[in-house]
Write a protein that holds these residues in place. Structure first.
Motif, PDB file in Angstrom:
ATOM      1  N   VAL A 184      39.681  46.159  54.911  1.00 29.30           N
ATOM      2  CA  VAL A 184      40.044  44.872  54.351  1.00 29.30           C
ATOM      3  C   VAL A 184      40.501  45.084  52.907  1.00 29.30           C
ATOM      4  N   GLN A 185      41.392  44.237  52.447  1.00 27.02           N
ATOM      5  CA  GLN A 185      41.809  44.281  51.048  1.00 27.02           C
ATOM      6  C   GLN A 185      40.677  43.741  50.183  1.00 27.02           C
ATOM      7  N   LEU A 186      40.397  44.405  49.084  1.00 31.31           N
ATOM      8  CA  LEU A 186      39.328  43.973  48.185  1.00 31.31           C
ATOM      9  C   LEU A 186      39.905  43.153  47.028  1.00 31.31           C
ATOM     10  N   PRO A 187      39.140  42.196  46.517  1.00 34.70           N
ATOM     11  CA  PRO A 187      39.643  41.331  45.440  1.00 34.70           C
ATOM     12  C   PRO A 187      39.681  42.059  44.105  1.00 34.70           C
ATOM     13  N   ALA A 188      40.423  41.497  43.193  1.00 39.12           N
ATOM     14  CA  ALA A 188      40.432  42.021  41.831  1.00 39.12           C
ATOM     15  C   ALA A 188      39.075  41.777  41.188  1.00 39.12           C
ATOM     16  N   ARG A 189      38.759  42.575  40.230  1.00 42.95           N
ATOM     17  CA  ARG A 189      37.490  42.452  39.513  1.00 42.95           C
ATOM     18  C   ARG A 189      37.365  41.066  38.870  1.00 42.95           C
ATOM     19  N   PHE A 190      36.269  40.380  39.172  1.00 45.56           N
ATOM     20  CA  PHE A 190      35.945  39.053  38.637  1.00 45.56           C
ATOM     21  C   PHE A 190      36.878  37.944  39.116  1.00 45.56           C
ATOM     22  N   ALA A 191      37.666  38.189  40.182  1.00 46.72           N
ATOM     23  CA  ALA A 191      38.492  37.121  40.750  1.00 46.72           C
ATOM     24  C   ALA A 191      37.584  35.999  41.235  1.00 46.72           C
ATOM     25  N   GLU A 192      37.921  34.757  40.891  1.00 48.69           N
ATOM     26  CA  GLU A 192      37.058  33.620  41.220  1.00 48.69           C
ATOM     27  C   GLU A 192      37.568  32.883  42.440  1.00 48.69           C
ATOM     28  N   SER A 193      36.662  32.551  43.343  1.00 44.20           N
ATOM     29  CA  SER A 193      37.007  31.750  44.515  1.00 44.20           C
ATOM     30  C   SER A 193      36.962  30.283  44.119  1.00 44.20           C
ATOM     31  N   LEU A 194      38.122  29.674  43.955  1.00 43.65           N
ATOM     32  CA  LEU A 194      38.221  28.336  43.362  1.00 43.65           C
ATOM     33  C   LEU A 194      37.885  27.226  44.353  1.00 43.65           C
ATOM     34  N   PRO A 195      37.233  26.160  43.895  1.00 42.32           N
ATOM     35  CA  PRO A 195      36.904  25.025  44.759  1.00 42.32           C
ATOM     36  C   PRO A 195      38.158  24.440  45.408  1.00 42.32           C
ATOM     37  N   GLY A 196      38.028  24.067  46.676  1.00 46.58           N
ATOM     38  CA  GLY A 196      39.137  23.492  47.422  1.00 46.58           C
ATOM     39  C   GLY A 196      39.958  24.516  48.173  1.00 46.58           C
ATOM     40  N   THR A 197      39.843  25.801  47.815  1.00 46.46           N
ATOM     41  CA  THR A 197      40.577  26.850  48.511  1.00 46.46           C
ATOM     42  C   THR A 197      40.022  27.024  49.911  1.00 46.46           C
ATOM     43  N   GLU A 198      40.889  26.970  50.913  1.00 46.96           N
ATOM     44  CA  GLU A 198      40.449  27.124  52.298  1.00 46.96           C
ATOM     45  C   GLU A 198      40.445  28.595  52.672  1.00 46.96           C
ATOM     46  N   SER A 243      33.953  39.882  44.365  1.00 43.03           N
ATOM     47  CA  SER A 243      34.686  40.340  43.178  1.00 43.03           C
ATOM     48  C   SER A 243      33.760  40.746  42.041  1.00 43.03           C
ATOM     49  N   LEU A 244      32.543  40.186  42.030  1.00 41.45           N
ATOM     50  CA  LEU A 244      31.588  40.515  40.966  1.00 41.45           C
ATOM     51  C   LEU A 244      30.922  41.874  41.183  1.00 41.45           C
ATOM     52  N   PHE A 245      31.187  42.482  42.335  1.00 36.94           N
ATOM     53  CA  PHE A 245      30.581  43.773  42.665  1.00 36.94           C
ATOM     54  C   PHE A 245      31.625  44.878  42.782  1.00 36.94           C
ATOM     55  N   ARG A 246      32.835  44.636  42.252  1.00 27.31           N
ATOM     56  CA  ARG A 246      33.927  45.598  42.418  1.00 27.31           C
ATOM     57  C   ARG A 246      33.622  46.938  41.748  1.00 27.31           C
ATOM     58  N   ASP A 247      33.023  46.928  40.578  1.00 24.09           N
ATOM     59  CA  ASP A 247      32.711  48.190  39.902  1.00 24.09           C
ATOM     60  C   ASP A 247      31.739  49.018  40.732  1.00 24.09           C
ATOM     61  N   TRP A 248      30.732  48.357  41.280  1.00 22.30           N
ATOM     62  CA  TRP A 248      29.746  49.039  42.121  1.00 22.30           C
ATOM     63  C   TRP A 248      30.391  49.581  43.392  1.00 22.30           C
ATOM     64  N   ILE A 249      31.245  48.794  44.039  1.00 22.74           N
ATOM     65  CA  ILE A 249      31.927  49.249  45.258  1.00 22.74           C
ATOM     66  C   ILE A 249      32.798  50.475  44.962  1.00 22.74           C
ATOM     67  N   TYR A 250      33.532  50.417  43.857  1.00 24.06           N
ATOM     68  CA  TYR A 250      34.389  51.547  43.492  1.00 24.06           C
ATOM     69  C   TYR A 250      33.566  52.803  43.195  1.00 24.06           C
ATOM     70  N   ARG A 251      32.453  52.618  42.520  1.00 26.54           N
ATOM     71  CA  ARG A 251      31.626  53.765  42.151  1.00 26.54           C
ATOM     72  C   ARG A 251      31.073  54.484  43.397  1.00 26.54           C
ATOM     73  N   ILE A 252      30.793  53.724  44.449  1.00 20.63           N
ATOM     74  CA  ILE A 252      30.233  54.320  45.670  1.00 20.63           C
ATOM     75  C   ILE A 252      31.309  54.827  46.608  1.00 20.63           C
ATOM     76  N   THR A 253      32.392  54.066  46.754  1.00 16.98           N
ATOM     77  CA  THR A 253      33.389  54.372  47.796  1.00 16.98           C
ATOM     78  C   THR A 253      34.679  54.985  47.265  1.00 16.98           C
ATOM     79  N   GLY A 254      34.966  54.765  45.983  1.00 19.83           N
ATOM     80  CA  GLY A 254      36.228  55.251  45.428  1.00 19.83           C
ATOM     81  C   GLY A 254      37.395  54.316  45.678  1.00 19.83           C
ATOM     82  N   VAL A 255      37.126  53.096  46.204  1.00 24.41           N
ATOM     83  CA  VAL A 255      38.216  52.127  46.445  1.00 24.41           C
ATOM     84  C   VAL A 255      37.931  50.830  45.681  1.00 24.41           C
TER      85      VAL A 255
END
Length: 238
Positions: free
Chosen positions: A122-136, A226-238
């Motif tokens: 799956v494509q991963l979100p940008a670091r700190f990307a926010e899921s905005l209210p109303g977005t389906e 998105s708030l865990f992107r640094d941790w995901i990258y550190r473990i997986t390299g992606v």
């Protein structure tokens, strides 16, 4: 054995009635996490949790899905969790590093995933990307109606993001810093509960992982990936 029976009810949840069946290849990152002797019946394996492929070697799921490595496996490239070709052993589990409660876990598998039209990350979100209210957004999953009656075919449904401010009123004292609130009541008229780890996606991008639901009349809670992107990258390299 009794402890496992209790754990079954705590960990497993039902997919929304009224969701539509997924098409093979529509959610190529979605995997079934299966537990050995799950229902204490003649079935050797049964669906336990949901997960999303994030690289050739790793899946992302809810930290609550962690169990004995030797009693777990991951099944990919299928719509029916009971009918499949690809089985992966779990060789490592890493919890997230959030101090106030563990929410996510990364699992390393062997053999690695072979990417094709039916299996890919799956494509991963940008670091700190926010899921905005109303977005389906779209949720996929097998889940379960009852501990003895798992849904066989992968299903999907769409639901909008609710504001954190409104959800903080509905869930007084809940820590919304790391979570997304999804208002399933707007699209689904029945009680819906998800299997732990079910992915929440927006245009093919993983925005949330199912965390919990406390009541049929309340929104579902997902962990904000998105708030865990640094941790995901550190473990997986992606």
């Amino acid at each position: 054995m009794l402890c496992r029976s209790v754990l079954i009810f705590a960990c497993c949840a039902a997919l929304a009635v009224g969701g539509s069946p997924a098409v093979l290849g529509e959610f190529p990152w979605h995997v079934s996490i299966q537990l050995k002797n799950f229902y204490l019946t003649d079935d050797l394996w049964a669906h336990w949790c949901e997960g999303a492929i994030v690289s050739r070697e790793y899946i992302l799921t809810n930290a609550g899905c962690i169990y004995s490595i030797h009693e777990l496996r991951v099944v990919s490239s299928t719509l029916d969790w009971k009918i499949f070709d690809m089985v992966h052993n779990v060789t490592e589990m890493v919890r997230d590093e959030v101090e106030l409660g563990r929410r996510l876990s990364l699992w390393k598998v062997d053999p690695p995933f072979e990417f094709d039209n039916h299996t890919r990350a799956v494509q991963l979100p940008a670091r700190f990307a926010e899921s905005l209210p109303g977005t389906e957004m779209t949720v996929s999953g097998w889940g379960q109606f009852m501990p003895s009656e798992p849904i066989d075919i992968l299903e999907k449904y769409r639901a909008p993001i609710e504001s954190r401010a409104l959800c903080s009123i509905r869930f007084p004292g809940y820590d919304w810093l790391y979570h997304i609130c999804v208002d399933v009541a707007r699209n689904e008229t029945v009680c819906s509960r998800r299997g732990f780890g079910a992915p929440l996606v927006y245009n093919g991008e993983l925005r949330g992982v199912f965390h919990n639901k406390y009541d049929c009349n309340l929104p579902e809670i997902y962990t904000e990936v998105s708030l865990f992107r640094d941790w995901i990258y550190r473990i997986t390299g992606v």
